[in-house]
Write a protein that holds these residues in place. Structure first.
Motif, PDB file in Angstrom:
ATOM      1  N   PRO A  62       0.808  -1.228   0.000  1.00  0.00           N
ATOM      2  CA  PRO A  62       0.000   0.000   0.000  1.00  0.00           C
ATOM      3  C   PRO A  62       0.837   1.273   0.000  1.00  0.00           C
ATOM      4  N   TRP A  95       1.188   2.903  -3.408  1.00  0.00           N
ATOM      5  CA  TRP A  95       0.017   3.387  -4.139  1.00  0.00           C
ATOM      6  C   TRP A  95       0.065   4.886  -4.435  1.00  0.00           C
ATOM      7  N   ALA A 114      -4.872   3.738   1.285  1.00  0.00           N
ATOM      8  CA  ALA A 114      -6.130   3.395   0.619  1.00  0.00           C
ATOM      9  C   ALA A 114      -7.127   4.545   0.713  1.00  0.00           C
TER      10      ALA A 114
END
Length: 356
Positions: free
Chosen positions: A108, A111, A321
C-alpha cells in the motif's frame, strides 16, 4: 519444395512492397481534398485564436478523420500535440521500469507513487486530445479542453499525495495530517472550476481576466500541494545526504518555468507571426511540465525507497487506501463540475443559434 520456398519468398516480397507503399499512402491522404490546408486567424472564430499567432489554424467543421490525421500535418497545434504525446509514451515506460522493483499490488505504501504516474498519463492524454480534436467545433473545443482541465486537477492531486506521503517531515505532518489531503481535493476541484469558467467566459471577459481565473486557483493548489517539498528544500543541513533533493529542486524549477510560459506569451509577443509553428510559449509550457513530472516521479521513487522508515511510522495503516479513495472523489467531483459547465455552454450555444 522449391515451389513452396518461392511462394514464401514471393509473399515476403509482396509484404515488403506493401510496407514501402505506406509513406506514399499517408502522404496522399494528407494531401487529398479531404485534408484542407490551414487558415489565418481572421478565418476562425475569436475564441479559437491565440495571441500573436497569426496563421496555421485548422478550419472548423471538418470530418473527424481530418483532425486525427492532422497529427501528421503542419499547423499551429502540431508541437503542442507531440510534446505531450511523447510524454504520454514515456510515462508507461517509466511505470514498467519501476514495476521491476516496486510491488504496486501488495504494498500500500507504493500506491501514492502509482497514483502520480496514472495522473501523469491522464493529464498528458487529455492534453493531446484537447489540442488534436478541440478545433473541430465550438462545442468540441469546450468538451475537450474541459477534459484537459480535469487532467490538470487530478494531476495536482497526484502531486499532493506523493509530496504529503513521502516528502513531508515529522514536524509538518503533526500539524496538517488531518487536513492536508482533503484540502488538496478541494483545491484541485477549485482549479478545475476556475479553468473551466475561464474557458467558458471566452466571449465576455478580457484575456487577463480569464488567465486570472485559471492561474490563481492552480497557483493556490500548487503552493499547498508542494509545501512539504518547499519545507524540505529549505532544510539545507540535510540536503547533502538526500539523493532525492536535486530532483525536487528540478521539479520546482521546471514548474516555475512552465508557469511563467503559461502565463506570459513571451516569444510570440517578441516575434509576432514568427512562432506560428514553432516557438510558442505554450509549447515551452508543455516541455517544462513534462520535465517537471519526470523529476517528480524520480524524486518520489527515491523517497519511497529511502524514507520508508519515516513514512511508515507517520502514516497509519489504511491511510494510503483512504488517499486513493480521495483521488476517486476528486475525479468524480471534477466530472460533475465539467457536466455543470457543459450545460451552461450548451445553453450559451443554443442562445447564439436562436439569436442568428
Amino acid at each position: 519444395m522449391a515451389t513452396i520456398v518461392m511462394e514464401r519468398i514471393g509473399r515476403v516480397f509482396i509484404s515488403l512492397q506493401q510496407i514501402r507503399e505506406v509513406p506514399r499512402m499517408l502522404t496522399e491522404s494528407l494531401e487529398s481534398p479531404s485534408m484542407p490546408g490551414t487558415v489565418r486567424d481572421t478565418e476562425v472564430p475569436y475564441y479559437f485564436r491565440e495571441r500573436y499567432v497569426c496563421t496555421g489554424y485548422r478550419p472548423l467543421n471538418q470530418n473527424w478523420r481530418y483532425y486525427f490525421l492532422s497529427l501528421f500535418q503542419r499547423h499551429n497545434e502540431t508541437i503542442n500535440i507531440w510534446t505531450h504525446l511523447l510524454a504520454f509514451l514515456v510515462f508507461p515506460v517509466k511505470l514498467c521500469q519501476l514495476a521491476e522493483t516496486v510491488d504496486f499490488v501488495s504494498d500500500p505504501h507504493s500506491w501514492p507513487l502509482l497514483v502520480l504516474i496514472l495522473s501523469s498519463l491522464t493529464y498528458s492524454a487529455f492534453s493531446v486530445a484537447a489540442h488534436l480534436l478541440g478545433g473541430k467545433s465550438e462545442l468540441c473545443h469546450y468538451i475537450f479542453f474541459f477534459l484537459d482541465y480535469v487532467g490538470v486537477a487530478q494531476y495536482q492531486y497526484g502531486s499532493a499525495i506523493v509530496h504529503f506521503y513521502y516528502a513531508v517531515d515529522e514536524s509538518m505532518h503533526k500539524h496538517v495530517h488531518g487536513i492536508f489531503m482533503p484540502a488538496a481535493t478541494v483545491l484541485s476541484c477549485l482549479s478545475c472550476l476556475g479553468c473551466c469558467y475561464g474557458k467558458y467566459c471566452n466571449h465576455t471577459l478580457p484575456t487577463w481576466v480569464r488567465k486570472v481565473c485559471q492561474v490563481v486557483p492552480s497557483a493556490l493548489a500548487y503552493a499547498w500541494d508542494s509545501s512539504p517539498v518547499a519545507k524540505r528544500l529549505m532544510s539545507w543541513s540535510s540536503a547533502s545526504n538526500d539523493p532525492a533533493i536535486i530532483y525536487h529542486f528540478g521539479q520546482v524549477a521546471f514548474f516555475l518555468s512552465c508557469a511563467f510560459f503559461f502565463t506570459y506569451p513571451l516569444l510570440e509577443r517578441c516575434f509576432p507571426g514568427r512562432c506560428d509553428f514553432l516557438g510558442q510559449s505554450h509549447q515551452m509550457f508543455h516541455v517544462f511540465l513534462s520535465c517537471c513530472t519526470l523529476c517528480q516521479i524520480h524524486a518520489s521513487h527515491l523517497d519511497y525507497v529511502g524514507r520508508r522508515k519515516l513514512y511508515s511510522r507517520l502514516h497509519r495503516s489504511g491511510e494510503a487506501a483512504r488517499f486513493v479513495g480521495l483521488y476517486v472523489v476528486t475525479l468524480v467531483a471534477c466530472a460533475l463540475i465539467v457536466a455543470f459547465m457543459l450545460r451552461k455552454v450548451k445553453q450559451l450555444l443554443d442562445f447564439k443559434t436562436k439569436s442568428k
